[in-house]
Design a protein around this motif. Structure first.
Motif, mmCIF file in Angstrom:
data_model
loop_
_atom_site.group_PDB
_atom_site.id
_atom_site.type_symbol
_atom_site.label_atom_id
_atom_site.label_comp_id
_atom_site.label_asym_id
_atom_site.label_seq_id
_atom_site.Cartn_x
_atom_site.Cartn_y
_atom_site.Cartn_z
ATOM 1 N N ARG A 1 3.905 1.517 -1.318
ATOM 2 C CA ARG A 1 4.464 1.656 -2.664
ATOM 3 C C ARG A 1 3.436 2.235 -3.628
ATOM 4 O O ARG A 1 3.780 2.987 -4.525
ATOM 5 C CB ARG A 1 4.955 0.303 -3.184
ATOM 6 C CG ARG A 1 6.320 -0.085 -2.674
ATOM 7 C CD ARG A 1 6.881 -1.267 -3.437
ATOM 8 N NE ARG A 1 6.029 -2.450 -3.343
ATOM 9 C CZ ARG A 1 6.088 -3.366 -2.382
ATOM 10 N NH1 ARG A 1 6.961 -3.222 -1.416
ATOM 11 N NH2 ARG A 1 5.290 -4.401 -2.384
ATOM 12 N N ALA A 2 2.176 1.885 -3.444
ATOM 13 C CA ALA A 2 1.124 2.372 -4.330
ATOM 14 C C ALA A 2 0.612 3.749 -3.897
ATOM 15 O O ALA A 2 -0.250 4.313 -4.559
ATOM 16 C CB ALA A 2 -0.035 1.380 -4.360
ATOM 17 N N GLY A 3 1.129 4.269 -2.784
ATOM 18 C CA GLY A 3 0.681 5.573 -2.291
ATOM 19 C C GLY A 3 -0.734 5.535 -1.740
ATOM 20 O O GLY A 3 -1.459 6.514 -1.793
ATOM 21 N N ARG A 4 -1.127 4.386 -1.174
ATOM 22 C CA ARG A 4 -2.490 4.228 -0.686
ATOM 23 C C ARG A 4 -2.537 4.034 0.826
ATOM 24 O O ARG A 4 -3.477 3.430 1.330
ATOM 25 C CB ARG A 4 -3.145 3.051 -1.392
ATOM 26 C CG ARG A 4 -3.229 3.258 -2.898
ATOM 27 C CD ARG A 4 -3.843 2.088 -3.596
ATOM 28 N NE ARG A 4 -5.209 1.900 -3.121
ATOM 29 C CZ ARG A 4 -5.899 0.793 -3.302
ATOM 30 N NH1 ARG A 4 -5.349 -0.216 -3.930
ATOM 31 N NH2 ARG A 4 -7.131 0.687 -2.856
ATOM 32 N N THR A 5 -1.553 4.531 1.560
ATOM 33 C CA THR A 5 -1.577 4.396 3.013
ATOM 34 C C THR A 5 -2.314 5.573 3.613
ATOM 35 O O THR A 5 -2.214 6.700 3.145
ATOM 36 C CB THR A 5 -0.153 4.328 3.597
ATOM 37 O OG1 THR A 5 0.584 5.459 3.146
ATOM 38 C CG2 THR A 5 0.546 3.065 3.179
ATOM 39 N N ASP A 6 -3.063 5.309 4.659
ATOM 40 C CA ASP A 6 -3.818 6.347 5.345
ATOM 41 C C ASP A 6 -3.429 6.321 6.809
ATOM 42 O O ASP A 6 -3.944 5.524 7.589
ATOM 43 C CB ASP A 6 -5.321 6.102 5.188
ATOM 44 C CG ASP A 6 -6.157 7.208 5.824
ATOM 45 O OD1 ASP A 6 -5.579 8.239 6.236
ATOM 46 O OD2 ASP A 6 -7.383 7.045 5.908
ATOM 47 N N ALA B 1 0.835 -1.204 0.000
ATOM 48 C CA ALA B 1 0.000 0.000 0.000
ATOM 49 C C ALA B 1 0.869 1.252 0.000
ATOM 50 O O ALA B 1 0.532 2.242 -0.659
ATOM 51 C CB ALA B 1 -0.925 -0.001 1.214
#
Length: 157
Positions: free
Chosen positions: A86-91, A84
């Motif tokens: 790496r994909a820039g999808r961390t919150d 996540a």
């Protein structure tokens, strides 16, 4: 009838994290066993209540214990977080850390403190403890004095 709980893409992500021993499990049963573990924790049912389509419950439970002891679930979680990120999808707004969950000595955190600063910190801690003890003694003395005066007032009346 099989209760698929994972998509093929999810399974492709999970499968490399599961260890396959020399004598088993057979790769075609591995997914059913993993989905049996998912069923168990989603349903909050007992292992013995597991539907037969996931395999015999003692086998699935044994597999769960092996995976747990091998750290499979921790590695899977770390892999999900890394993917996540790496994909820039961390919150990170969902992360909550406070003093009820984090208790570590400064040495555990890698903090390096010089001897002079450490001495000053220890002295400040001693002074704070002495002040706390004096305050407690003062409160106890005040409480006893108040109780004695109220008892004296009650006996004179």
């Amino acid at each position: 009838m099989t209760r698929r709980q994972l998509t093929h893409a999810q399974w492709k992500f999970i499968e490399p994290y599961l260890p396959i021993g020399r004598y088993g499990p057979y790769p075609e049963r591995l997914r059913e066993q993993f989905e049996g573990v998912i069923w168990r924790f989603r349903s909050s049912g007992q292992w013995r209540e597991m539907p037969a389509e996931f395999g015999p419950w003692p086998t699935v439970y044994g597999r769960f214990r092996i995976w747990r002891d091998a750290g499979v679930f921790s590695a899977l979680l770390e892999g999900m977080v890394a993917g996540a990120a790496r994909a820039g999808r961390t919150d990170l707004s969902l992360v909550s850390v406070d003093s009820t969950t984090v208790r570590a000595h400064h040495d555990a955190a890698g903090m390096r403190v010089g001897k002079g600063l450490m001495g000053a910190l220890e002295e400040a801690a001693r002074e704070q403890e002495e002040a706390r003890k004096k305050g407690a003694a003062r409160r106890n003395r005040t409480d006893r004095t108040s109780a004695d005066e109220s008892g004296a007032d009650a006996s004179s009346a």
